[in-house]
Design an enzyme around this catalytic site. Structure first.
Site, PDB file in Angstrom:
ATOM      1  N   TYR A 153       5.737  16.607  42.203  1.00  0.00           N
ATOM      2  CA  TYR A 153       6.939  16.567  41.357  1.00  0.00           C
ATOM      3  C   TYR A 153       6.622  17.060  39.944  1.00  0.00           C
ATOM      4  O   TYR A 153       7.470  17.625  39.271  1.00  0.00           O
ATOM      5  CB  TYR A 153       7.520  15.160  41.349  1.00  0.00           C
ATOM      6  CG  TYR A 153       9.006  15.128  41.074  1.00  0.00           C
ATOM      7  CD1 TYR A 153       9.906  15.814  41.881  1.00  0.00           C
ATOM      8  CD2 TYR A 153       9.511  14.399  40.002  1.00  0.00           C
ATOM      9  CE1 TYR A 153      11.264  15.786  41.633  1.00  0.00           C
ATOM     10  CE2 TYR A 153      10.869  14.351  39.745  1.00  0.00           C
ATOM     11  CZ  TYR A 153      11.741  15.050  40.560  1.00  0.00           C
ATOM     12  OH  TYR A 153      13.086  15.018  40.303  1.00  0.00           O
ATOM     13  N   SER A 185      24.566  19.977  48.060  1.00  0.00           N
ATOM     14  CA  SER A 185      24.364  19.510  46.692  1.00  0.00           C
ATOM     15  C   SER A 185      24.866  18.076  46.525  1.00  0.00           C
ATOM     16  O   SER A 185      25.943  17.723  47.017  1.00  0.00           O
ATOM     17  CB  SER A 185      25.113  20.411  45.702  1.00  0.00           C
ATOM     18  OG  SER A 185      24.661  21.738  45.762  1.00  0.00           O
ATOM     19  N   LYS A 204      12.569  14.300  34.109  1.00  0.00           N
ATOM     20  CA  LYS A 204      13.410  13.159  34.472  1.00  0.00           C
ATOM     21  C   LYS A 204      13.140  11.957  33.578  1.00  0.00           C
ATOM     22  O   LYS A 204      14.056  11.188  33.256  1.00  0.00           O
ATOM     23  CB  LYS A 204      13.200  12.790  35.941  1.00  0.00           C
ATOM     24  CG  LYS A 204      13.710  13.833  36.931  1.00  0.00           C
ATOM     25  CD  LYS A 204      15.194  14.094  36.781  1.00  0.00           C
ATOM     26  CE  LYS A 204      15.706  14.991  37.901  1.00  0.00           C
ATOM     27  NZ  LYS A 204      17.143  15.336  37.752  1.00  0.00           N
TER      28      LYS A 204
END
Length: 258
Positions: A158, A19, A165
């Site tokens: 995406y 992560s 985003k």
């Protein structure tokens, strides 16, 4: 010199040792920050055990469950911060999710529920957490979130996460404008593609990484540690004049036309 001694930092989004949030937490700890960790709870407690074992070397003084789709857990998280620390200096937002089915194929086929889920977890959660953190940042503070190039350019597969985003980056600007008078800074890091649990859901992620390695000026992608270093900078007094910005940590890929 970068020094976060005496700063209380709450880090969200650690799932495993790949992560980006884990890389950030390590660098904040190395700079002297007092670390608090949230984890996504599950019925069997697997995530709690996994994350607890991983972050043990950081000696976190706060370790609490927080599902950002649950208002009560958000309230409990920041109440725990208030009771344990009294104030908060740093908030790291590393939360993003979209259904795997919505990260392949045509964007126009995104389901209503999938769109809502992606925006709630990946975008609105920053607004929620910033709002909860504001009263605790009594001496100013720094909020850092993670974004990606797909928020400003069309990236294959995406899809809905790109929209999330884009909304996240707009939220950074609006939050920076609101919280600036309280000396609370809000910034985003746009990291290059890194193989993480979240990115593995994106169709063709390995092809994307290989492409960056071939095209980026540094001819490689970046590491969790490099993103962590930038986050530590943004959380320190060395970046005291920076807010509302998106900093690219992507080996220079963002500047390339082809």
């Amino acid at each position: 010199m970068l020094n976060l001694t005496g700063k209380n930092a709450l880090v969200t989004g650690i799932a495993n040792n790949r992560s980006i949030a884990w890389g950030i937490a390590q660098q904040l700890h190395a700079a002297g920050a007092n670390i608090g960790i949230t984890y996504l709870p599950d019925e069997r407690g697997k995530m709690e055990k996994k994350v607890a074992e991983l972050v043990e070397p950081l000696n976190p003084s706060l370790f609490v469950p927080c599902n950002v789709q649950n208002d009560e857990q958000i309230h409990s998280t920041f109440e725990a911060v208030r009771e344990k620390w009294g104030k908060l200096d740093i908030l790291i937002h590393c939360l993003a999710f979209a259904n795997k089915d919505d990260l392949t194929g045509g964007f126009s086929q995104t389901s209503r529920s999938g769109f809502n889920t992606a925006l709630e977890i990946s975008t609105y959660s920053l607004v929620q957490l910033a709002g909860a953190a504001k009263p605790l940042m009594t001496e100013g503070g720094s909020i850092v979130t993670l974004t990606y190039l797909g928020g400003v350019r069309a990236i294959p597969n995406y899809n809905v996460m790109g929209v999330a985003k884009a909304g996240l980056e707009a939220s950074v600007r609006y939050l920076a404008a609101e919280l600036g008078p309280e000396n609370i800074r809000v910034n985003a890091i746009s990291a290059g593609p890194i193989r993480t649990l979240a990115s593995s859901a994106v169709g063709g992620i390995l092809d994307m990484i290989h492409h960056v390695e071939q095209v980026a000026p540094l001819r490689r992608t970046v590491t969790q540690q490099e993103v962590g270093n930038t986050a530590a900078f943004l959380c320190s007094d060395l970046s005291s004049g920076i807010t509302g910005q998106v900093l690219y940590v992507d080996a220079g890929y963002e500047i390339m036309g082809m």
